[in-house]
Design an enzyme around this catalytic site. Structure first.
Site: not given
Ligand code: NAP
Length: 307
Positions: A89, A13, A35, A167
């Site tokens: 969120k 995101i 990160s 989610d």
């Molecule tokens: P994601 O791709 O899995 O990314 C989360 C990032 O957080 C990881 O790339 C990592 O980045 C960091 N991180 C730190 N501690 C972590 C851990 N223990 N496990 C996994 N990652 C960890 O997730 P995302 O889809 O971006 O979602 C993040 C938040 O945004 C969630 O709350 C989700 O509900 C919300 N969201 C997501 C979307 C969507 O379309 N995906 C839309 C709206 C909102 P680093 O490697 O940089 O540390």
């Protein structure tokens, strides 16, 4: 003066929405990131929030874009360091930890913003205005998508605190709680939890509004083919359909012009406004309904699910 902002968690995101919205905004300047694996050219990069806050880089605000389970510690540290904080969120993994952040921000005099991005979908504002003047007879929420398509390789969504199908489902609840004029609460429901997972893959919620009107929701992560993100509200004066995640609004069969999708640019404009006014905006209502679902619904085990 521009707000110098850092992002913690350069995952999906952050890259899809936050960075483009910040770069396009006159109010913000993207200056740093924290990160474990990601990076972005031209900004100061740190391994985690501790390094970021200890560094000699001026940062006014931090956007928390990591999974909800690991957000509270980083957010608390940023608030204690006097930073304005945006929470993706859901704002946390529990209600009590969000409350802790609210109290910390109040004490520190910083802005805290729980960013319910779906509330910035183009049809939401007009839907709320139209419904505000009518009696609600019922509402139906259908939020069905393919988890393999939208969350490839994300294991945190299946862990405690990751919320499973809530989610995406919490996005529907964030819209419903914004457009329906009356309070509504969860009366009963069912959560379907795969045998090999700690979080539900599907949910049915029977909710009730203040005049006894039913608010029914079905969330499912096993949807193949076309995806469904729809809310239909019956009133004493016609039917409102807010579909495509809030992007399309149809009233009594006639489509309303609601403008283009600009959820995250509007969301950052609101964050800038809150900072300028010295305000916070942390609505816990959608997260409270999800917490109630884990308290009040019957849990049934379903087939194991592999990514
Ligand atoms: P994601 O791709 O899995 O990314 C989360 C990032 O957080 C990881 O790339 C990592 O980045 C960091 N991180 C730190 N501690 C972590 C851990 N223990 N496990 C996994 N990652 C960890 O997730 P995302 O889809 O971006 O979602 C993040 C938040 O945004 C969630 O709350 C989700 O509900 C919300 N969201 C997501 C979307 C969507 O379309 N995906 C839309 C709206 C909102 P680093 O490697 O940089 O540390």
């Amino acid at each position: 003066m521009t707000i110098r902002i850092a992002i913690v968690g350069l995952g999906k995101i952050a890259n899809d929405q936050h960075i483009p919205a910040i770069l396009a905004s006159d109010a913000f300047e993207f200056v740093a990131g924290a990160s474990h694996e990601g990076s972005y050219p031209g900004i100061a990069m740190f391994r985690d929030v501790d390094e970021l806050l200890a560094a000699d880089v001026r940062v006014d605000a931090v956007a928390m874009c990591q999974p909800p389970q690991v957000r509270v510690d980083a957010a608390a540290k940023a608030i204690r360091a006097g930073k304005h904080v945006l929470l993706e969120k859901p704002p946390g993994a529990t209600l009590a930890e969000v409350e802790a952040l609210v109290q910390l921000a109040k004490g520190a005099g910083t802005t805290l913003f729980a960013a319910w991005h779906s509330r910035f979908a183009p049809g939401v504002h007009d839907a709320r205005a139209w419904l505000a003047e009518r009696r609600i007879d019922s509402a139906r929420i259908v939020w069905k998508e393919d988890v393999r398509r939208w969350h490839p390789g994300q294991q945190w969504i299946w862990e405690p605190g990751g919320l499973g199908v809530f989610d995406p489902g919490i996005n529907a609840l964030s819209i419903a709680t914004a457009i329906l004029p009356n309070h509504f609460y969860l009366a009963s429901g069912t959560l379907e939890v795969p045998a090999n997972r700690a979080a539900p893959i599907a949910a049915e919620l029977n909710m009730v509004g203040m005049n006894g009107e039913p608010v029914h929701a079905v969330f499912d992560w096993r949807q193949q083919g076309p995806q469904t993100w729809d809310i239909v509200v019956e009133t004493d004066d016609g039917t409102l359909s807010l579909t495509h995640g809030g992007a399309q609004l149809v009233i009594d069969g006639t489509a309303r012009e609601v403008g283009p999708e600009r959820e995250y640019s509007d969301l950052y404009a609101h964050f800038a406004h809150l900072i300028a006014q010295g305000l916070s905006d942390v609505d816990r209502t959608p997260l409270r309904l999800v917490a109630d679902a884990f308290m009040r619904c019957r849990q049934v085990q379903v087939d194991a699910f592999e990514d």
